[in-house]
Write a protein that holds these residues in place. Structure first.
Motif, short mmCIF file in Angstrom:
data_model
loop_
_atom_site.label_atom_id
_atom_site.label_comp_id
_atom_site.label_asym_id
_atom_site.label_seq_id
_atom_site.Cartn_x
_atom_site.Cartn_y
_atom_site.Cartn_z
N VAL A 12 -5.91 -6.92 2.28
CA VAL A 12 -6.07 -6.65 0.85
C VAL A 12 -4.77 -6.94 0.10
CG1 VAL A 12 -6.60 -4.88 -0.87
CG2 VAL A 12 -7.85 -4.91 1.31
N TYR A 70 -6.92 0.62 9.94
CA TYR A 70 -6.77 0.73 8.47
C TYR A 70 -5.64 -0.17 7.97
CZ TYR A 70 -6.00 2.99 3.91
OH TYR A 70 -5.84 3.24 2.56
N THR A 102 -8.99 -0.08 -0.77
CA THR A 102 -8.04 0.62 0.10
C THR A 102 -8.33 2.12 0.23
OG1 THR A 102 -6.57 1.12 -1.75
CG2 THR A 102 -6.18 -0.96 -0.59
N GLY A 103 -9.15 2.66 -0.64
CA GLY A 103 -9.38 4.10 -0.63
C GLY A 103 -8.31 4.90 -1.34
N VAL A 104 -7.33 4.21 -1.94
CA VAL A 104 -6.28 4.93 -2.67
C VAL A 104 -6.85 5.48 -3.98
CG1 VAL A 104 -4.07 4.72 -3.87
CG2 VAL A 104 -4.40 3.62 -1.65
N VAL A 105 -6.55 6.74 -4.22
CA VAL A 105 -7.07 7.43 -5.40
C VAL A 105 -5.93 7.76 -6.34
CG1 VAL A 105 -8.21 9.54 -6.20
CG2 VAL A 105 -8.94 8.45 -4.07
N TYR A 157 0.94 5.63 -0.92
CA TYR A 157 0.12 6.82 -1.16
C TYR A 157 0.60 7.61 -2.36
CZ TYR A 157 -1.58 5.85 3.59
OH TYR A 157 -2.11 5.28 4.72
N HIS A 213 -6.85 -3.78 7.97
CA HIS A 213 -7.70 -4.05 6.81
C HIS A 213 -6.85 -4.16 5.53
CE1 HIS A 213 -10.71 -3.57 3.68
NE2 HIS A 213 -9.98 -2.58 3.21
N CYS A 214 -5.97 -3.19 5.36
CA CYS A 214 -5.23 -3.12 4.09
C CYS A 214 -4.22 -4.25 3.94
CB CYS A 214 -4.55 -1.77 3.94
SG CYS A 214 -5.73 -0.45 3.55
N GLY A 235 -4.20 1.34 -6.03
CA GLY A 235 -4.89 2.55 -6.35
C GLY A 235 -5.84 2.29 -7.50
N LEU A 278 0.87 -1.18 0.00
CA LEU A 278 0.00 0.00 0.00
C LEU A 278 0.90 1.22 0.00
CD1 LEU A 278 -2.87 1.20 0.29
CD2 LEU A 278 -2.48 1.22 2.76
N THR A 290 -2.78 14.03 -0.46
CA THR A 290 -1.71 13.56 0.45
C THR A 290 -1.10 14.62 1.35
OG1 THR A 290 -0.11 13.90 -1.33
CG2 THR A 290 -0.99 11.67 -1.07
N TRP A 345 -11.43 5.67 2.64
CA TRP A 345 -11.85 4.33 3.08
C TRP A 345 -12.86 4.44 4.22
CZ3 TRP A 345 -10.57 1.64 7.76
CH2 TRP A 345 -10.93 0.28 7.75
N ALA A 347 -6.18 8.40 1.60
CA ALA A 347 -6.72 7.06 1.33
C ALA A 347 -7.52 6.56 2.53
CB ALA A 347 -5.58 6.10 1.01
N GLU A 348 -6.98 6.80 3.71
CA GLU A 348 -7.68 6.30 4.90
C GLU A 348 -9.00 7.03 5.11
OE1 GLU A 348 -5.29 5.80 8.38
OE2 GLU A 348 -6.99 5.15 9.59
#
Lengths: 300, 756
Positions: free
Chosen positions: A268, A261, B626-629, A181, A264-265, A297, A179, B666, B751, B747-748
């Motif tokens: 995934v 989080y 995951t909520g990642v965009v 960002y 959870h991730c 993503g 994961l 971010t 989510w 992302a969090e």
């Protein structure tokens, strides 16, 4: 303060015996000192010119990766890409081109960060660490080496010489996903590596999963065999992987993510790693790194 | 005047910067130079009970340790004089400077700074902007009614500056509505994060000081030194080497006076180099955190009847240049919409956080994000497509805006049309993708500015300007304006700039104003030289000056191209007689009038001179697990008037969009419960990288704007940073099923929104 440049392994071992700390790429030692994590050691021996430690060799026993192999070398090495893909996935995600060209596998392993990307792949490959000192050489498993964040069981005078990875069975695949960002200069929020060997009928014969940044060290996920062995890599088995990974993780809350989080991730990531490893084991070509192929993503 | 035939004009400082031969402030060294380090408060609110520098001064290699006792007792600040160079009695944020050291090396200076003994009595730490406005809240500045302040500033307890905009009758307007939509949005503070941490080097010669500093506003920096060290302007010279980015973070007066005072005390040159951590913690230029409440009334046909809004802006511990932020935020929450009834209250609230200040389009990205996310909610309430809703309600040429300004020719409707076209709005997309659309606006800042221009005997020219280059390329474009005015090639001109003792005043690289105002000055200066050339050419060619045309490096008689003389030859003649020297400034356009509205705390932002408009349409992909965009594609349409330098303009838009992507996803400062930053470094404060960059398609809507700058140009540096986060939010809301009401939309947080 003393700084010496070793021209042979023996030089380096002698310096270590005299109390020096080794530096290869410096991507942990120097950066850490600059950020006030730990001051630079009083005595340093540079080992970056020991070219015999940077070779990657396939032998009858498996793959021997010199401690000084860089991330840049590993992400491009044909054997690693083809047979130890998770390690190539992980190497390709580390930092930036500059980091990947100075950062070494041995440095990574001995730095023992629970967030290191190469650790989980090494763990699923059952890698052994070769440590050498003036009094001899020994081989240590990673679970025995890593005792906590930034802490190993190696003695201060032991130098990491190589990582030895067992030979890969036929119909095997592996993958590492994390994961993140952003797509460069990133550190794993959580990550997972998987190694899958398929039976002739396409069901799972062997599955290993290891997790990044959810415990004090990189950790293996246990108890998967009952849920997976002899079953196809499908929605049900992947869900079981995700559950097991989340349950067995013990993440912290910090600036990067909360514990819930992360928990959870990491599930995934584990299911995606197993899925990609299974597809690679089945002969599918998925480009290095899987993160980009999956577009983490993006879709699962 | 012949417009240049080089629409993709390459900047003159490029090769220097790309090859590494360019010198930044940190590259400069002077003989005998000492290193400066600061001792910071490290606590967010406390009274100093003991300050002892004895041990620090005793360290070998330490030349000076300065505190408030060593400099004039001057309070300063552009809107409220609430600041002093060094903390006096009370510290109000962790990065406040308590003492400064000059020593033989940075390491010795740091040891000395650490050796200064400071003891505190803790005071209550105020971090929540809503609590801070409460009647029972402790005050950040107890005696601040005694501070000097600009006349319109409304001050009340922790409310450092209050503004309101009132038009029509908002309650009556809401009563007419078929639907009323109420939203709350909360934005975290963030940072300009220029890649070059700031550096200052000062050297005295007699009673004059020269200060090399990485500032975006050399004249502002000079004014600060003069005010705090009580010096006349002509004894302070500010020079800027190449600047490694600013984004607003290097606007304002910061540490030039501290370093000058150290240099004076030690009789040596002194240099201050900031670490990355200091760059995050200390300067009063953080992008402000905000709480934004919006209520909109709308009829079933989609017409907006009224808007009511309440805004609280985190000022931090000192007011810096944030005094006008409430009025600017009020304009942005009203937005570029035709709304008959408006009431907005906006508060700038003192806290014990690092002070806020102008970062690229201050208040706009957050407020636009809130307003435009809310606008999609309003459109949904009446079942309208968000783009159609904006087309219906957005202002247009001749329309009256929310503050009572009637607009001349503007291009917001064209921007909506073009931006949506750029990304194929309306196309069928995979179910993890969506397109969001947002519109934004930004004023052009009309302020005084000056330049000189001279042609030497060989026909080569110099533009001597007060303008400051901060990476935008705007200063480079001045060559193009001068060249066009004189019928010459831009390559004939060298720039002399970033030196307050050489050039006339300019406000600096701030407010998107360089080309708008200094362009006007350069055109005026070049015009004077053009007049001189025409007179010379007329004598030489035996024609009337009015018949002389300057083009292609020559002067010729209109209608007879063979009757010609090169400008270089004319310059040679002038070198033996009356020299070719021009100076220019030109009067800045006045602010347009407002009708039918009233403003409390009016600091001049309710009327937009030559307003710029934009529409961004953004296609994003969401990882639902995951909520990642990921931002995949951005269509950016801008009405910034005439585009003079297309390459520079594209760079501005692409940079602004990427800054917006970071703010959206971010970039956000995290605090501990004591008001201290937890992520003051580039590992945990996540800037976007090249690898994250989406496809960015840009379209410039070029229309004939009244009151614009040279050739109809408006500003462009800040506008591209306004609407990106908002458009991303609207795309994301489609995928999540509701807006993510917290910025950055990490992302969090995405989510979490999906879980609830």
């Amino acid at each position: 303060m003393s700084f010496t440049i070793a021209t042979s392994i023996e030089d380096a071992l002698a310096a270590l015996a005299a109390g020096a700390r080794p530096v290869a790429g410096g991507s942990d030692l120097v950066v850490g000192a600059r950020h006030g994590k730990a001051p630079l050691p009083d005595s340093i021996v540079a080992i970056d010119r020991l070219s015999e430690l940077s070779t990657i060799t396939l032998t009858d026993d498996g793959l021997r990766i010199g401690a000084l192999a860089t991330h840049a070398a590993m992400m491009l090495d044909a054997t690693i890409v083809a047979s130890y893909s998770a390690l190539a996935d992980a190497s390709a995600l580390v930092g930036s081109p500059a980091t990947r060209n100075v950062g070494t596998l041995g440095g990574n392993v001995m730095n023992a960060s629970p967030a290191m990307d190469t650790g989980a792949p090494l763990l699923v490959f059952g890698a052994m660490v070769e440590l050498r000192s003036t009094s001899g050489t020994r081989s240590v498993s990673l679970p025995d080496l890593w005792v906590g964040p930034g802490s190993t069981s190696a003695a201060a005078d032991e130098l990491c010489i190589a990582l030895v990875l067992a030979k890969r069975p036929a119909r095997s695949g592996s993958a590492y996903v994390r994961l993140e960002y952003r797509r460069a200069m990133e550190i794993a929020v959580v990550g997972a590596a998987a190694s899958v060997t398929l039976n002739d009928d396409g069901t799972a014969g062997h599955v290993a999963v290891a997790l990044t940044a959810v415990a004090p060290t990189i950790v293996a996920v246990g108890g998967l065999d009952a849920a997976l062995i002899g079953r196809p890599v499908d929605e049900d088995t992947l869900a079981a992987v995700a559950r097991a990974a989340a349950e067995q993780s013990a993440p912290i809350s910090d600036l990067r993510a909360s514990d819930s989080y992360r928990r959870h991730c990491v599930g995934v990531m584990a299911r995606r790693a197993v899925e990609a490893a299974g597809r690679r084991a089945g002969g599918e070509a998925i480009a290095i790194p899987v993160n980009r192929a999956y577009g983490i993503g993006a879709s699962r | 005047m012949t417009p240049t035939t080089q629409p993709r004009f390459v900047r003159a400082d490029g090769p220097d910067k790309v090859t590494g031969s360019g010198r930044y402030t940190a590259d400069l060294t002077l003989t005998g130079m000492l290193a400066a380090k600061f001792r910071y408060a490290d606590v967010s609110h406390a009274r100093i009970t003991k300050l002892d520098t004895t041990a620090a001064l005793a360290i070998p290699g330490v030349f000076a340790v300065l505190t408030a006792a060593d400099v004039p007792d001057v309070h300063f600040g552009p809107f409220v004089a609430d600041r002093t160079l060094f903390a006096r009695d009370v510290v109000r944020f962790e990065g406040e400077v308590v003492a400064a050291v000059a020593a033989i090396t940075p390491e010795v200076a740091q040891r000395a700074a650490d050796a200064i003994v400071v003891e505190y009595e803790a005071l209550p730490v105020i971090t929540d902007i809503e609590d801070a406005l409460g009647a029972g809240s402790p005050l950040v500045h107890t005696g601040w009614s005694d501070y000097g302040a600009a006349d319109p500033v409304v001050r009340d307890r922790n409310d450092a500056s209050f503004s309101s905009i009132t038009k029509g009758d908002v309650d009556a307007g809401l009563a007419e509505a078929d639907h009323i939509v109420e939203s709350r949005y909360v934005a975290d503070g963030c940072h300009a994060a220029p890649i070059e941490p700031r550096a200052v080097l000062a050297q005295w010669e007699g009673d004059k000081v020269t200060i090399w500093t990485s500032t975006q506003v050399p004249f502002d920096a000079r004014a600060g030194v003069c005010e705090t060290l009580e010096l006349p302007a002509n004894r302070v010279r500010i020079i800027v080497a190449h600047l490694g980015g600013g984004f607003g973070g290097k606007c304002g007066f910061h540490y030039e006076a501290h370093v000058a005072a150290l240099a004076k005390a030690t009789k040596r040159p002194v240099r201050l180099l900031f670490s990355r951590r200091e760059e995050f913690l200390a300067p009063d230029r953080r992008r402000e955190g905000m709480v934004i409440d919006i209520t909109t009334g709308v009829r079933n046909d989609g017409t907006i009847t009224a808007r009511k809004a309440w805004i609280a802006i985190d000022n931090g511990a000192y007011t810096a240049d944030a005094g006008f932020f409430p009025q600017l935020a009020a304009m942005h929450v009203a937005g570029p919409y035709k709304i008959p009834n408006v009431h907005v209250d906006a508060h700038l609230v003192y806290t014990n956080h690092q002070p806020s200040g102008s970062v690229r389009a201050p208040t706009a990205p957050q407020t636009c994000w809130a307003l435009e996310s809310h606008t999609d909610e309003v459109a949904a309430a009446v079942g309208m497509d968000p783009v159609a809703f904006r087309r219906l309600n957005a202002v247009d040429t001749g329309a009256v805006g929310p503050s009572g300004q009637t607009y001349g020719e503007i291009g917001v409707q064209q921007c909506i049309e073009e931006a949506t076209k750029l990304v194929g709005y309306g196309q069928t997309l995979p179910d993890d993708e969506a397109i969001g659309v947002a519109i934004g606006w930004w004023p052009s800042f009309a302020v005084p500015s000056g330049a000189y221009l001279k042609l030497d005997g060989d026909g080569s020219g110099q533009i001597i300007t007060g303008a400051q280059e901060c990476g935008t390329g705007a200063v480079m474009t001045l060559r193009q304006l001068a060249a066009d005015e004189l019928g010459m090639d831009p390559e004939n001109f060298e720039l002399v700039y970033q030196d307050t003792s050489v050039a006339p005043y300019d406000m600096g690289a701030t407010g998107s104003q360089t080309l708008f105002n200094n362009g006007r000055a350069v055109v005026a200066a070049a015009g004077q030289v053009a007049e001189q050339l025409r007179k010379l050419a007329a004598e030489f060619l035996e024609a009337a000056p009015g018949d002389i045309v300057l083009a292609d490096g020559h002067a010729h008689v209109a209608g007879s191209p063979s009757s010609t003389v090169s400008i270089a030859e004319l310059a040679g003649i002038a070198a033996g007689g009356e020299l070719l020297i021009g100076h220019g400034s030109g009067a800045p356009p006045a602010a347009p009038p407002l009708a039918g509205s009233s403003c409390v705390g009016d600091l001049g932002m309710a009327s937009f001179v030559a307003p710029q408009f934009s529409c961004h349409a953004v296609r994003v992909r969401l990882d639902r697990d995951t909520g990642v965009v990921r931002v995949l594609e951005v269509g950016a349409a801008h009405d910034s008037g005439t585009i003079i330098n297309e390459l520079g303009a594209l760079g501005q838009v692409e940079g602004g969009v990427m800054m917006g992507v970071g703010q959206a996803l971010t970039e956000g400062t995290q605090y501990d419960d004591q008001g201290r930053q937890r992520n003051a470094g580039l590992l945990e404060y996540k800037l976007q990288t090249c690898a994250d960059t989406p496809v960015i398609r840009t379209h410039f809507v070029q229309i004939n704007t009244p009151d614009a700058g040279p050739r109809g140009a408006k500003g462009l540096a800040e506008a591209p940073n306004v609407a990106t986060a908002a458009a991303i939010s609207n795309a994301l809301a489609k995928l999540v099923g509701k807006p993510v009401r917290r910025l950055p939309m990490t992302a969090e947080r995405v989510w979490e929104a999906m879980q609830s």
